[in-house]
Design an enzyme around this catalytic site. Structure first.
Site, mmCIF file in Angstrom:
data_model
loop_
_atom_site.group_PDB
_atom_site.id
_atom_site.type_symbol
_atom_site.label_atom_id
_atom_site.label_comp_id
_atom_site.label_asym_id
_atom_site.label_seq_id
_atom_site.Cartn_x
_atom_site.Cartn_y
_atom_site.Cartn_z
ATOM 1 N NE ARG A 50 -4.121 -2.093 1.594
ATOM 2 C CZ ARG A 50 -5.188 -2.463 2.301
ATOM 3 N NH1 ARG A 50 -5.317 -2.059 3.553
ATOM 4 N NH2 ARG A 50 -6.110 -3.223 1.758
ATOM 5 C CE1 TYR A 98 -2.055 -0.158 -7.993
ATOM 6 C CE2 TYR A 98 -2.038 -1.775 -9.746
ATOM 7 C CZ TYR A 98 -1.462 -0.702 -9.118
ATOM 8 O OH TYR A 98 -0.307 -0.186 -9.597
ATOM 9 C CD GLU A 99 -1.761 -4.293 -3.033
ATOM 10 O OE1 GLU A 99 -1.531 -5.230 -3.814
ATOM 11 O OE2 GLU A 99 -1.949 -4.461 -1.814
ATOM 12 N N GLY A 100 -6.626 -2.542 -2.467
ATOM 13 C CA GLY A 100 -7.659 -1.959 -1.604
ATOM 14 C C GLY A 100 -8.052 -0.613 -2.157
ATOM 15 C CD GLN A 152 -5.832 1.575 1.219
ATOM 16 O OE1 GLN A 152 -5.167 1.672 2.243
ATOM 17 N NE2 GLN A 152 -5.832 0.475 0.478
#
Lengths: 593, 593
Positions: free
Chosen positions: A297, A438-440, A445
């Protein structure tokens, strides 16, 4: 238009804002004695400028392609990747036992930014490898480490993360991929994974897939997920490559941007099961995955910074060259460069200030990670770890939102030329657009920030960060420097707003979670404004270095612009957070029926 | 995901916010008696949904192509265009003397929105024709009108606007294209024009180019520019098509979006000179062009509304279908639709509220144009004309900014699927991106608003619009309806901010133009927030129609969301306008050297 790594600003931010100088003073960065950090950044900058940046356009135009079940990267990519790995850039922070250089995350953060500015699609692959290295280092067995770690650290092989399935995106509870125990202690993996970045390619001869799957007797939900290592090619006892594993790339996506980064649908176990090895314990895969994800992240946040920097450089160069009209006060001959027009200058300043603010935030997270590993007391390590954890979702979401905004503004500065692909400005926007997802997603977040991070140490962690901001504001006010304009006043308002919104959130979390969640995104942005604004002010407070008064004046002007033109939104965000949940809840009826 | 024209909201907005009912009550829209407006919108909606919308994807994927000097539009486009013209949609507002239907701009505005929602790239061509019709109607000689107008009105031929040259974009002073007088009273045109929308295509057998060029003895600058009509194919005395003119499409651009709309580089006069006819007077071409441009700017604003509406519908459908996680309070089985999650709901509400706010603003401009033509007194016509002139740059810039923001948010709602081109969400963002740039960048609109529009009637025009906003706020406050939440309070703050910022601008304009220009973009946005917010509140004040309490509640909830979550930014913008110019001016040093 090519890219020049802004080594000077990076180093300045690392030293004076992210706390590299303090880390050194505390004796926690011995590897960086004697100007090593600057030397490394200079070298990385050269590589990024000269080798990677020229690949960015061909990467976009040709992209990676799937033919006969194999993915081919664009011309020149494999050579560049091998040169990059050869130069040792892949293992900067990795354990020296496995060939890494064990350097601080702070230096790595600046380098990651450079690789991604040079070519977002190129730099993305190694970020996945970094995640695999970290998961394996932290949770892998000795045997797995011996077999895979050195090759991943050297970059001879690359890694991937396999989480998503069609029905399981943000919600991993819904995961269906299966794992079966084999008599020899290995596992057989079955299932389909989608959106697998660099799931197949020709940069390396082997690919190490980390795959989430469920054992037959696993409990439902995320407590029944295990993590497996599944190599593309099986590795013989002697370390040489053996037979292909039962895994293949079924298709690649046609995407808005990062065309050279192959986004694969991967199929495991079509022919009896892919051979996999357990990482960590059975049913504890999610914990291992989170190890990878926190670092990932931060890296995605750095991608936001990176694309913003590239777009800013691109737009600035154009605006200084392109002439139209006569700006107020222009005394030159004929038309003035459009950079002289107040509205264009405003855009360029906004691009610059936001880019540098997001850079400072991301580097601060890296410093937290370094202290979390290197500090000499448990208490100091815990405090630093929590601080990094708190700031990570802000670094990810705030920076990637900035990446999109700045890239879009870059298109705008170019006018009609910005809409023409040949110019390259539009590619930055297309590439940037993935990073908020992406990556959450950035919404995830914000939820992470509010639900999991604010309550750390009963709210003491967040209060500590706010207190540091107050300290900066007080110093700006005390400086009495006219060039700061109303910086102190505006930043004080922003920090006040953040503090009140934080109190509201901490209170709402328990009693009225729906209200807290409705304001989470605005809260995260408010945090970013206050933290970004005070970080830029920190830079302005340092004073001239090496007698460079112009650079110093530019730092103050950038801080002032952010405070007076960007951070002004803080009270509005506070209001939306504290007072706006009713509108979101009421809005439910809009979509009913 | 296809498109359904939101006829109900359009008609409601036309009647109750844009003032169609008042126009009718004043006897100024006799053509729309007996529910005609609704009937026209229903028919247009069907055509947009059923015939145009299905072409949007193929238009993007295949695009228009240049081969052997001829541009080919995507499969199905010519047939759809001919059916559309055949149905009479091209001449909705045109003079009945030339085959038009002479309907109000209000109805046209709603239709333009529909065509553009259905396919932005398809609808763009006819917008250029509309501009040509207007310029010719207002400034053309009888002979030119006889030859060209009926064919343009019927859509048998299409029109183009040729302004831009490589060195002359926003600044037409730099224009170089040449015109020479021929003995027969015609002219010969020479030069290169870039970014010519639908400069060549196969939708019609002839294309009527309107071209800006300079006569040999013209004064320098914009006072030396003349406007010429240059047909692609010369027209014989009997109206039949003759020999090709000396004009050709040299190349087409590879663009970020609107792939099916050919953006051409046009070359005039390579073989002795393209034959042209003067429109209006020599050296007065810019005035003619401005006739086209004001209308075109409203239409581009409507493109912003249109793409926002399409993206909103797309995202809403996905968010209701896609299931992930369990939203707070979700009592259904298994995962909830993501639309139930507070943060996703917030995004959907923001998309909806902004789309509808921009719609209201654009429709209000159309009403101003109608009154400017139809009102019974000079004073009323002048007031309406100035009102439309004032609001036009806001309609253009604020709506197209919303188009980009909403389309980008639509990508975000789709998560990873949004980045995959197959889903179609990304196309909306790519298409939307041009609208903030062409027909005068949004920065140019802001300058136009501040420099040329605020001073209209000594500031009385803008004060009148603000007074109307105050009236709406007072009514919301007096309604005491709890469902409005803090709508009145927030909108009052927004209008207060706008009023103060307006006074600042009017004062700064003369004395400190640089300050006024530095804040122009923020001022325009502030105006949009206040006008958009009060427009949505107007809708909420009307009450239920036909007993539809749900629609009424949704209108109030949408107004409340805008006031409490969007318009909250107004004080921040005021601050940036009134107090932020120093930061922009100081920033000059950042880019020095």
């Amino acid at each position: 238009m090519t890219y020049r790594a802004p080594v000077e600003d990076m180093l300045f931010t690392l030293r004076h804002v992210a706390g590299l100088d303090r880390l050194s003073a505390d004796g926690l960065a011995p590897e960086l004695e004697g100007g090593m950090a600057g030397a490394i950044l200079e070298e990385a900058g050269k590589f990024a400028n000269d080798v990677i940046a020229p690949l960015n356009t061909v990467g976009d135009k040709i992209g990676s392609r799937l033919e006969n079940g194999r993915v081919t990267t664009p011309p020149g990519w494999r050579e560049a990747y091998m040169a990059w790995a050869e130069a040792g850039w892949n293992g900067l922070t990795a354990d020296p036992e496995f060939g890494g250089q064990g350097l601080p995350q702070l230096v790595q953060a600046a380098c990651v930014e450079m690789w991604n500015s040079a070519s977002f699609a190129f730099a993305l692959g190694p970020l996945l490898t970094a995640g695999a290295i970290e998961a394996l280092t932290t949770h892998g067995s000795e045997r797995l480490k011996e077999t895979y770690l050195a090759k991943l650290v050297s970059g001879e092989w690359m890694g991937t993360m396999n989480l998503t399935e069609p029905q399981a995106g943000s919600d991993l509870n819904a995961l269906r991929a299966k794992a079966e125990r084999a008599p020899d202690g290995t596992y057989r993996i079955f299932g389909q994974k989608i959106f697998i970045t660099y799931g197949d390619h020709d940069l390396t001869d082997n690919i190490v897939h980390l795959v989430l799957a469920r054992l037959p007797d696993a409990p439902p939900g995320t407590r029944g997920i295990s993590l497996f290592l599944v190599p593309k090619i099986l590795v013989n006892q002697d370390g040489s490559l053996g037979a292909p594993n039962d895994v293949r790339c079924h298709s690649i996506e046609h995407k808005l941007g990062i065309h050279a980064s192959p986004t694969c649908t991967m199929v495991y176990g079509d022919n009896g099961g892919a051979v996999g090895w357990l990482i960590g314990e059975e049913n504890r895969g999610l914990a291992c995955m989170f190890t990878m994800m926190n670092n990932a992240r931060l890296n995605v946040g750095l991608q936001g910074v990176a694309i913003a920097e590239r777009a800013y450089q691109h737009a600035l160069a154009y605006a200084k060259e392109r002439k139209q009209g006569r700006a107020p006060g222009w005394t030159g001959e004929g038309m003035s460069p459009i950079a002289e027009h107040p509205d264009v200058r405003r855009m360029l300043l906004r691009m610059r200030a936001q880019t540098q603010a997001s850079r400072a935030i991301c580097y601060k997270v890296a410093e937290g990670l370094d202290r979390a590993h290197r500090a000499t007391t448990d208490a100091a390590r815990k405090a630093a770890s929590e601080r990094a954890a708190l700031l990570t979702p802000i670094a990810k979401a705030y920076s990637t939102d900035i990446g999109v905004e700045v890239a879009s503004m870059g298109v705008q500065v170019h006018g009609g030329m910005g809409f023409v692909e040949e110019t390259g400005a539009a590619q930055h926007l297309r590439d940037a657009r993935i990073a908020t997802i992406y990556e959450g997603t950035n919404g995830i977040q914000a939820i992470d920030l509010v639900q999991r991070k604010l309550p750390l140490s009963g709210g003491e962690t967040v209060r500590g960060v706010i207190a540091e901001m107050r300290d900066v504001v007080a110093k700006v006010a005390a400086s009495n420097a006219p060039a700061f304009g109303k910086t102190a006043e505006r930043l004080r308002e922003a920090v006040d707003s953040l503090e009140r919104a934080t109190s509201f959130m901490l209170e709402a979390l328990g009693a009225r979670p729906g209200e807290a969640l409705a304001g989470a995104t605005d809260y995260l942005k408010l945090f970013g404004l206050a933290l970004g604004g005070t970080s830029l002010a920190q830079k302005g407070l340092v004073g001239a270095e090496n007698g460079d008064e112009h650079a110093q004046a530019a730092r103050v002007a950038t801080a002032r612009f952010f405070a007076e033109q960007v951070a002004t939104e803080a009270p509005a965000l506070e209001r939306a957070v504290v007072d706006g949940a009713g509108a979101v809840e009421d809005g439910a009826l809009v979509f009913a029926a």
